[in-house]
Design a protein around this motif. Structure first.
Motif, PDB file in Angstrom:
ATOM      1  N   ARG A   1       3.791   1.780  -7.349  1.00 53.79           N
ATOM      2  CA  ARG A   1       2.562   1.710  -6.557  1.00 53.79           C
ATOM      3  C   ARG A   1       2.037   0.271  -6.475  1.00 53.79           C
ATOM      4  N   ALA A   2       2.132  -0.451  -7.591  1.00 51.17           N
ATOM      5  CA  ALA A   2       1.601  -1.815  -7.621  1.00 51.17           C
ATOM      6  C   ALA A   2       2.392  -2.744  -6.696  1.00 51.17           C
ATOM      7  N   VAL A   3       3.708  -2.685  -6.763  1.00 51.68           N
ATOM      8  CA  VAL A   3       4.500  -3.594  -5.940  1.00 51.68           C
ATOM      9  C   VAL A   3       4.405  -3.189  -4.469  1.00 51.68           C
ATOM     10  N   GLU A   4       4.342  -1.884  -4.195  1.00 53.33           N
ATOM     11  CA  GLU A   4       4.190  -1.439  -2.807  1.00 53.33           C
ATOM     12  C   GLU A   4       2.848  -1.925  -2.239  1.00 53.33           C
ATOM     13  N   ARG A   5       1.809  -1.848  -3.057  1.00 49.44           N
ATOM     14  CA  ARG A   5       0.492  -2.328  -2.627  1.00 49.44           C
ATOM     15  C   ARG A   5       0.530  -3.818  -2.308  1.00 49.44           C
ATOM     16  N   ASP A   6       1.131  -4.600  -3.201  1.00 53.76           N
ATOM     17  CA  ASP A   6       1.172  -6.045  -2.991  1.00 53.76           C
ATOM     18  C   ASP A   6       2.015  -6.416  -1.775  1.00 53.76           C
ATOM     19  N   LEU A   7       3.109  -5.682  -1.567  1.00 51.80           N
ATOM     20  CA  LEU A   7       3.966  -5.965  -0.410  1.00 51.80           C
ATOM     21  C   LEU A   7       3.258  -5.636   0.895  1.00 51.80           C
ATOM     22  N   LYS A   8       2.565  -4.501   0.933  1.00 58.25           N
ATOM     23  CA  LYS A   8       1.868  -4.115   2.172  1.00 58.25           C
ATOM     24  C   LYS A   8       0.739  -5.090   2.481  1.00 58.25           C
ATOM     25  N   ARG A   9       0.073  -5.566   1.450  1.00 59.47           N
ATOM     26  CA  ARG A   9      -1.029  -6.490   1.673  1.00 59.47           C
ATOM     27  C   ARG A   9      -0.550  -7.786   2.304  1.00 59.47           C
ATOM     28  N   ARG A  10       0.632  -8.242   1.885  1.00 60.68           N
ATOM     29  CA  ARG A  10       1.141  -9.525   2.375  1.00 60.68           C
ATOM     30  C   ARG A  10       1.979  -9.374   3.651  1.00 60.68           C
ATOM     31  N   TYR A  11       2.800  -8.322   3.698  1.00 62.41           N
ATOM     32  CA  TYR A  11       3.804  -8.235   4.755  1.00 62.41           C
ATOM     33  C   TYR A  11       3.635  -7.032   5.681  1.00 62.41           C
ATOM     34  N   GLY A  12       2.624  -6.201   5.439  1.00 63.31           N
ATOM     35  CA  GLY A  12       2.487  -4.956   6.186  1.00 63.31           C
ATOM     36  C   GLY A  12       2.326  -5.118   7.676  1.00 63.31           C
ATOM     37  N   ARG A  13       1.821  -6.244   8.120  1.00 61.05           N
ATOM     38  CA  ARG A  13       1.631  -6.448   9.555  1.00 61.05           C
ATOM     39  C   ARG A  13       2.953  -6.642  10.286  1.00 61.05           C
ATOM     40  N   ASP A  14       3.915  -7.318   9.643  1.00 63.24           N
ATOM     41  CA  ASP A  14       5.168  -7.672  10.308  1.00 63.24           C
ATOM     42  C   ASP A  14       6.365  -6.838   9.850  1.00 63.24           C
ATOM     43  N   TYR A  15       6.219  -6.124   8.718  1.00 64.95           N
ATOM     44  CA  TYR A  15       7.334  -5.353   8.166  1.00 64.95           C
ATOM     45  C   TYR A  15       6.862  -3.944   7.816  1.00 64.95           C
ATOM     46  N   ARG A  16       7.798  -3.005   7.817  1.00 67.16           N
ATOM     47  CA  ARG A  16       7.502  -1.639   7.376  1.00 67.16           C
ATOM     48  C   ARG A  16       7.934  -1.526   5.924  1.00 67.16           C
ATOM     49  N   VAL A  17       6.987  -1.325   5.031  1.00 65.41           N
ATOM     50  CA  VAL A  17       7.256  -1.286   3.591  1.00 65.41           C
ATOM     51  C   VAL A  17       7.495   0.164   3.181  1.00 65.41           C
ATOM     52  N   LEU A  18       8.698   0.430   2.636  1.00 64.96           N
ATOM     53  CA  LEU A  18       9.073   1.760   2.155  1.00 64.96           C
ATOM     54  C   LEU A  18       9.300   1.696   0.647  1.00 64.96           C
ATOM     55  N   SER A  19       9.210   2.863  -0.011  1.00 64.32           N
ATOM     56  CA  SER A  19       9.427   2.899  -1.460  1.00 64.32           C
ATOM     57  C   SER A  19      10.236   4.122  -1.828  1.00 64.32           C
ATOM     58  N   ALA A  20      10.942   4.006  -2.962  1.00 70.23           N
ATOM     59  CA  ALA A  20      11.732   5.115  -3.489  1.00 70.23           C
ATOM     60  C   ALA A  20      11.672   5.072  -5.006  1.00 70.23           C
ATOM     61  N   ALA A  21      11.717   6.267  -5.635  1.00 67.55           N
ATOM     62  CA  ALA A  21      11.563   6.368  -7.083  1.00 67.55           C
ATOM     63  C   ALA A  21      12.892   6.354  -7.827  1.00 67.55           C
ATOM     64  N   SER A  22      13.988   6.228  -7.115  1.00 71.80           N
ATOM     65  CA  SER A  22      15.302   6.173  -7.770  1.00 71.80           C
ATOM     66  C   SER A  22      16.289   5.502  -6.823  1.00 71.80           C
ATOM     67  N   GLY A  23      17.401   5.047  -7.391  1.00 73.30           N
ATOM     68  CA  GLY A  23      18.437   4.448  -6.565  1.00 73.30           C
ATOM     69  C   GLY A  23      19.010   5.418  -5.565  1.00 73.30           C
TER      70      GLY A  23
END
Length: 554
Positions: free
Chosen positions: A18-40
């Motif tokens: 959650r923390a890294v997804e939050r930080d990524l969306k805050r910085r890059y959310g306008r230009d990139y689509r940030v996705l997350s997964a809980a396992s490989g």
């Protein structure tokens, strides 16, 4: 509307995810689509879905310590779905050794330590660099840009594609012998296809069998100097020339750089430079070139390409460059950084198949066509080793042909070690290519061995990295060179503590100054230079201090 590129983060710790997804969306959310997964496993399934939809993937960020599938294992598997994405590992301090091992073994781009607070200092700068690298090489599909029409194995088509790629101009190549799209485009342009290649431009115009200079002008590259006079003119836009441009322009000199082909020089074609300071993962010659060109232009340097200089004239304190179209460019100080070029392969059939399977340097425009093919490399220097390691990721087999008995005599040890670990790379010692074969394209090579045996092998491509010849014929009769054409500078010009004949000044030539005051030299073209990218960059930057001293005395 084009889909936003994807950033995918994978971590089995919900709080960290959650923390890294939050930080990524805050910085890059306008230009990139940030996705997350809980396992490989979940991450790979997400990538599969993204791949099916045709969405580009820019960055993969994975935690190293995950159950069932580690971060490195995930990033290795993810190459199938996102081969061009930049890849980074999240790791604890205690796992740094494992992360460095991943960089060496799996070619991971970077590692980030946890925790990364504050992200402005410990997360974003690294990711900004990785994303900038990805954008620099990303070529989105489009139907309204530059299109190159012609047979795939045409040397003329290869030359145009290579020129556009090295100058970082996006294009599409369409094979007139495969499919009907190219034929329809020719028909729409009112052409019958008897004269190829044809280059189509976004404004609807086209060029038939064009020279690179013609394509450059239509593509928007700068080929004419804006000013009649410069404080510093640099001939050659390899690492040494670009370094001189950065330091010269940043220190207030009105700076011009001209190159006969494209920025980057021989180093610009390198697939991966792994021993350049500050880049533990290494960087490609294209990445280094892109960064250096942007930096030079940021400080106001002008870069002209392709512009061939064919003469130097000296008149008092002025030096005049004459280009092939007769234009003269005046400057106070001149820097020669034209580098070297590979010698031609002395083998039957090589000249006829150049550009149709026989290539000088590891031209990136043709590397992708080597997937699951048998390819050969001639040479045993670092450029040959870098090409072998890179080609091994896609070719069925790579054979290095070396005249000597040990590639370690001329190749850095890290490359020798890497090659030894690659099962599909083979080294043929005490051998040379004596002939190449093919009808319109390369199909095989013949090797002559030390015992005079000749063996013939199937081959889809042959990359040549042999010897080095300086590009200095245009200086003949003006600047002192050695018998091979390398430029003598500083102490190498002195004989019994005496400057060369005709030297007009009371002082001796500066360390990187040639036999004509105000004409400096750096990089591979200089007599006695160390043939490494870093040394060329160092010489180019150091030479600017001597340029300043020279200009101060005018």
């Amino acid at each position: 509307m084009a889909a936003r590129p994807v950033i995918l983060v994978v971590d089995d710790d919900p709080e960290v995810l959650r923390a890294v997804e939050r930080d990524l969306k805050r910085r890059y959310g306008r230009d990139y689509r940030v996705l997350s997964a809980a396992s490989g496993e979940d991450g790979l399934e997400l990538l599969r879905q993204v791949s099916v939809r045709g969405e580009p993937v820019a960055l993969l960020l994975a935690d190293q310590r995950m159950p069932r599938m580690s971060g490195v294992e995930f990033l290795e598997a993810a190459v199938e779905y996102a081969p061009t994405a930049r890849r980074a590992i999240l790791t604890a301090y205690s796992d740094i050794d494992a992360a460095i091992g991943a960089i060496n073994r799996a070619h991971i781009d970077f590692y980030l330590q946890k925790p990364w607070d504050p992200p402005e200092a410990n997360l974003y700068p690294v990711l900004d660099e990785l994303l900038d690298d990805w954008r620099g090489q990303y070529r989105p599909g489009y139907d309204d840009g530059i299109r190159v029409l012609g047979p795939r194995w045409s040397p003329q088509v290869h030359d145009i594609k290579d020129f556009l790629a090295r100058n970082q101009v996006p294009y599409r190549a369409l094979d007139v012998e495969q499919g009907d799209e190219a034929c329809k485009l020719l028909e729409a342009a009112g052409l019958d296809g008897r004269e190829l290649p044809v280059v189509l431009f976004p404004d609807g115009s086209h060029l038939v069998q064009p020279l690179p200079r013609d394509v450059a002008e239509k593509a928007g590259l700068r080929i004419h100097a804006e000013q009649p006079f410069y404080d510093l003119a640099i001939v050659g836009a390899g690492p040494a020339g670009l370094a001189a441009a950065v330091y010269g322009a940043s220190e207030g000199l009105k700076t011009l750089v001209v190159d006969a082909e494209a920025p980057g020089g021989q180093a610009g074609t390198s697939s991966l430079i792994e021993n350049y300071l500050g880049f533990p993962r290494g960087l490609s010659g294209a990445d280094l070139t892109r960064r250096a060109v942007a930096q030079a232009r940021k400080f106001g340097a002008e870069i002209l390409t392709p512009v061939q200089v064919n003469a130097l004239r000296v008149d008092g304190q002025y030096r005049y460059l004459t280009t092939t179209d007769g234009t003269e460019i005046a400057c106070h100080a001149l820097m020669v950084t034209t580098g070297v070029q590979y010698r031609k392969l002395d083998a039957a059939g090589a000249e006829e198949l150049t550009g149709a399977g026989v290539y000088y340097g590891s031209t990136m425009t043709e590397v992708l066509s080597c997937r699951d093919e048998d390819v050969f490399i001639v040479g045993a220097g670092n450029s040959a080793g870098q090409a072998a390691v890179y080609l091994a990721t896609m070719a069925r087999s790579v054979t290095i042909v070396c005249r000597g008995g040990d590639i370690g005599r001329t190749m850095s040890q890290y490359l020798v070690d890497a090659i030894a670990e690659l099962p599909n790379v083979h080294v043929s010692l005490h051998a040379r290519v004596c002939a190449v074969h093919g009808d319109g394209r390369l199909q095989g090579v013949s090797l002559k061995h030390a015992d005079d045996r000749v063996t013939t092998h199937d081959a889809a491509a042959l990359f040549v990295f042999i010897g080095a010849m300086p590009n200095t014929d245009w200086l003949d009769g003006v600047v002192v060179r050695d018998a091979k054409g390398f430029i003598l500078t500083g102490p190498d010009l002195m004989k019994e503590r005496t400057p060369p004949r005709g030297w007009p000044l009371a002082r001796d030539p500066f360390l990187l100054e040639g036999s004509v005051p105000g004409v400096f030299c750096a990089g591979d073209v200089r007599f006695g230079s160390v043939k490494r990218v870093a040394s060329g960059v160092g010489e180019g930057s150091v030479a600017i201090s001597f340029v300043h001293q020279y200009l101060a005395d005018l």
